[in-house]
Design a protein around this motif. Sequence first.
Motif, PDB file in Angstrom:
ATOM      1  N   PRO A  12       0.790  -1.236   0.000  1.00  0.00           N
ATOM      2  CA  PRO A  12       0.000   0.000   0.000  1.00  0.00           C
ATOM      3  C   PRO A  12       0.820   1.283   0.000  1.00  0.00           C
ATOM      4  O   PRO A  12       0.271   2.358  -0.252  1.00  0.00           O
ATOM      5  N   PHE A  13       2.128   1.187   0.284  1.00  0.00           N
ATOM      6  CA  PHE A  13       2.918   2.407   0.431  1.00  0.00           C
ATOM      7  C   PHE A  13       4.042   2.493  -0.597  1.00  0.00           C
ATOM      8  O   PHE A  13       5.144   2.944  -0.300  1.00  0.00           O
ATOM      9  N   GLN A  14       3.739   2.055  -1.815  1.00  0.00           N
ATOM     10  CA  GLN A  14       4.706   2.209  -2.894  1.00  0.00           C
ATOM     11  C   GLN A  14       4.820   3.687  -3.269  1.00  0.00           C
ATOM     12  O   GLN A  14       3.889   4.470  -3.091  1.00  0.00           O
ATOM     13  N   LEU A  15       5.975   4.057  -3.827  1.00  0.00           N
ATOM     14  CA  LEU A  15       6.232   5.461  -4.138  1.00  0.00           C
ATOM     15  C   LEU A  15       5.714   5.878  -5.508  1.00  0.00           C
ATOM     16  O   LEU A  15       5.775   7.050  -5.855  1.00  0.00           O
ATOM     17  N   VAL A  52       9.822  18.911  -1.039  1.00  0.00           N
ATOM     18  CA  VAL A  52       9.978  17.624  -1.719  1.00  0.00           C
ATOM     19  C   VAL A  52       9.051  16.595  -1.084  1.00  0.00           C
ATOM     20  O   VAL A  52       9.000  16.446   0.138  1.00  0.00           O
ATOM     21  N   GLY A  53       8.281  15.896  -1.923  1.00  0.00           N
ATOM     22  CA  GLY A  53       7.439  14.813  -1.431  1.00  0.00           C
ATOM     23  C   GLY A  53       6.085  15.226  -0.900  1.00  0.00           C
ATOM     24  O   GLY A  53       5.361  14.395  -0.342  1.00  0.00           O
ATOM     25  N   THR A  54       5.692  16.499  -1.054  1.00  0.00           N
ATOM     26  CA  THR A  54       4.406  16.941  -0.506  1.00  0.00           C
ATOM     27  C   THR A  54       3.238  16.714  -1.459  1.00  0.00           C
ATOM     28  O   THR A  54       2.102  17.046  -1.126  1.00  0.00           O
ATOM     29  N   GLY A  55       3.495  16.174  -2.645  1.00  0.00           N
ATOM     30  CA  GLY A  55       2.391  15.828  -3.539  1.00  0.00           C
ATOM     31  C   GLY A  55       2.101  16.844  -4.621  1.00  0.00           C
ATOM     32  O   GLY A  55       0.968  16.941  -5.097  1.00  0.00           O
ATOM     33  N   PRO A 190       2.697  20.536   4.464  1.00  0.00           N
ATOM     34  CA  PRO A 190       2.584  19.110   4.813  1.00  0.00           C
ATOM     35  C   PRO A 190       1.282  18.839   5.558  1.00  0.00           C
ATOM     36  O   PRO A 190       0.618  19.752   6.056  1.00  0.00           O
ATOM     37  N   MET A 191       0.927  17.572   5.668  1.00  0.00           N
ATOM     38  CA  MET A 191      -0.309  17.191   6.340  1.00  0.00           C
ATOM     39  C   MET A 191      -0.172  17.326   7.855  1.00  0.00           C
ATOM     40  O   MET A 191       0.929  17.237   8.402  1.00  0.00           O
ATOM     41  N   SER A 192      -1.294  17.523   8.521  1.00  0.00           N
ATOM     42  CA  SER A 192      -1.314  17.555   9.982  1.00  0.00           C
ATOM     43  C   SER A 192      -1.191  16.135  10.521  1.00  0.00           C
ATOM     44  O   SER A 192      -1.215  15.157   9.762  1.00  0.00           O
ATOM     45  N   VAL A 230       4.851  14.733   5.471  1.00  0.00           N
ATOM     46  CA  VAL A 230       5.199  14.682   4.045  1.00  0.00           C
ATOM     47  C   VAL A 230       4.849  13.295   3.505  1.00  0.00           C
ATOM     48  O   VAL A 230       5.384  12.292   3.986  1.00  0.00           O
ATOM     49  N   PRO A 231       3.951  13.199   2.517  1.00  0.00           N
ATOM     50  CA  PRO A 231       3.471  11.888   2.051  1.00  0.00           C
ATOM     51  C   PRO A 231       4.572  10.922   1.645  1.00  0.00           C
ATOM     52  O   PRO A 231       4.514   9.733   1.967  1.00  0.00           O
ATOM     53  N   ARG A 232       5.588  11.399   0.944  1.00  0.00           N
ATOM     54  CA  ARG A 232       6.635  10.482   0.489  1.00  0.00           C
ATOM     55  C   ARG A 232       7.369   9.854   1.662  1.00  0.00           C
ATOM     56  O   ARG A 232       7.666   8.650   1.665  1.00  0.00           O
ATOM     57  N   LEU A 233       7.658  10.651   2.694  1.00  0.00           N
ATOM     58  CA  LEU A 233       8.345  10.112   3.867  1.00  0.00           C
ATOM     59  C   LEU A 233       7.437   9.169   4.655  1.00  0.00           C
ATOM     60  O   LEU A 233       7.904   8.178   5.226  1.00  0.00           O
ATOM     61  N   ILE A 234       6.143   9.479   4.684  1.00  0.00           N
ATOM     62  CA  ILE A 234       5.183   8.572   5.335  1.00  0.00           C
ATOM     63  C   ILE A 234       5.215   7.213   4.644  1.00  0.00           C
ATOM     64  O   ILE A 234       5.261   6.163   5.294  1.00  0.00           O
TER      65      ILE A 234
END
Length: 555
Positions: A12-15, A52-55, A190-192, A230-234
């Motif tokens: 579920p967490f592929q980049l 970077v990585g915020t979508g 970034p997301m909360s 940050v979605p990518r780091l998540i």
Amino acid sequence: MYHKFFGFRERPFQLVPNPAYLFLSKGHEEALAHLSYAVAQGDGFVEITGEVGTGKTTLCRVFLDNLNDDTIAAYIYNTKINSLQLLQSINDELGLKSATESTKELIDELNAFLIAKKTAGKKVVLIIDEAQNLECDVIEQLRLLSNLETNTSKLIQIVLVGQPELGEILDSYELRQMAQRITLHWHIAPMSDEETIEYINHRMHVASVKGVVKISRGAHRLIYQYSGGVPRLINIVCDRALLIAFGRNQRTVDSEITRAAIAEINRRKYAGTLKRRSERKWVYASLGAIGIALVVLAILVFLQFRAPAITAGTAKTFKIAPVMPAQVKATAKKQIQEKNVDFEQFLSDRSASATRENAIKLALRQWQVDIGVNPYFNEIEDDQTFFRVVANQYGFSLYGDWLDVNRLQLLNLPAIIPFVSGDRNTSHYLVLYRIDGDKYIFLHGGEAPETIEVTPETAVNYGSGLMVIPWRNFSNLTGIIPLTAPEDSIIMLKTLLKEIGFSGAQMNGNFGDGTGKYIRTIQEKYGISPDGIVDDVTKIALYNEKKSLAIPHLR
């Protein structure tokens, strides 16, 4: 892989940007709304930025997928191009003639296309992703394209999407005309923490067939602390945590597994950095030697031809004022009130005594040092920066890492641990100063501190996920030995090794395999990755081995 073990159709967490996993946070929705409005108005440039990585690319794809039939879009993602290649790329995206190398022909072709679409009642939008990579002359070409217009409106709407550096580039003096044409700027935050949990649950729900995996509250907190929303780091830390849980045959991702995942990610980054430094070391050494030789030669030439002769009676004496270190006053331990406080009640009361300032004072007091904190330091927002600046002022170094119970016990030094309140908006800073069996005893307060007893599990569950340990670099071992350390540090390291029992260390500036072997022995004893490299945590372990040093211990 692990996906079948957890009842997933796929990881579920592929980049990869899979549209099936689309999750729009509040920040993305607001950015999308502003972008849609700006394009509908058709005025000027639009600038969208985000870390970077915020979508950002996901936002572009969502916008493109939702365009109506009256809007034609060109999407440029390769921005390492010159102005001619930019025009060729735009025309190619729009299905126009692009093989020519004549700028005039390309612009004429584009202009005719835009006029035709305007006549047909259609809009044309150009979206440029990774726009921070554009050269200034390419950005200037974009500005000139915006001059394609009728008497009443622009023929093309241009959207620039990039990292925050894009804003700095556009604010430069050379591009001031371009900056004046930007009618909308939006930064994707970034997301909360709550959105992070929703994001994780959403991706697992989309991939789930049976839904047999759980992620604990503490794990969620650590994931947010590491990723910052940050979605990518998540995705990176969640994927690694699931892999570790699979290896342990566990279907619950708890705090321990998450910390292990974060530590593994950090180790890989650190190892890569060390490898690159090692590969470049001989280059730096050669360049350094050449540079020193040139400087010495220049000085000799200057002195030979430019320096005036000094005759008797002309010499002057200069007095150099000594630089005094920050005054450190040794002090006896202040009286500690053995008054136990209920931990959950303490957090809910938001005790005003558990501040950063009191925490660093209490931590250094365990080293028999009383300090004062410059009130201006309290304006420093980042916790680790605050603690490091204060500690350095009094001759201490600072080791910060993710909260690890095993490492705390092995390093055996007083530590500052931030805890979060029930609403997760308030931090309390406590000092771990003693371990008594299965009890962690913390201090908080000012001149008359009080104790709080908790179990290691409670500390992990309520902790923010970080730990900060002040320590003394007694032998002044500077740099990362042997990668970035001077020769003197290697000699002092060998002296320390002899003092703790490794008599075979040879007293010279060469690190050597023998020294590495001694270091690995210490690292294995303290549960440190035995790579033979002396970083801060290995230095702490070495000093702990020298029993004559005045070091406060937890037990």
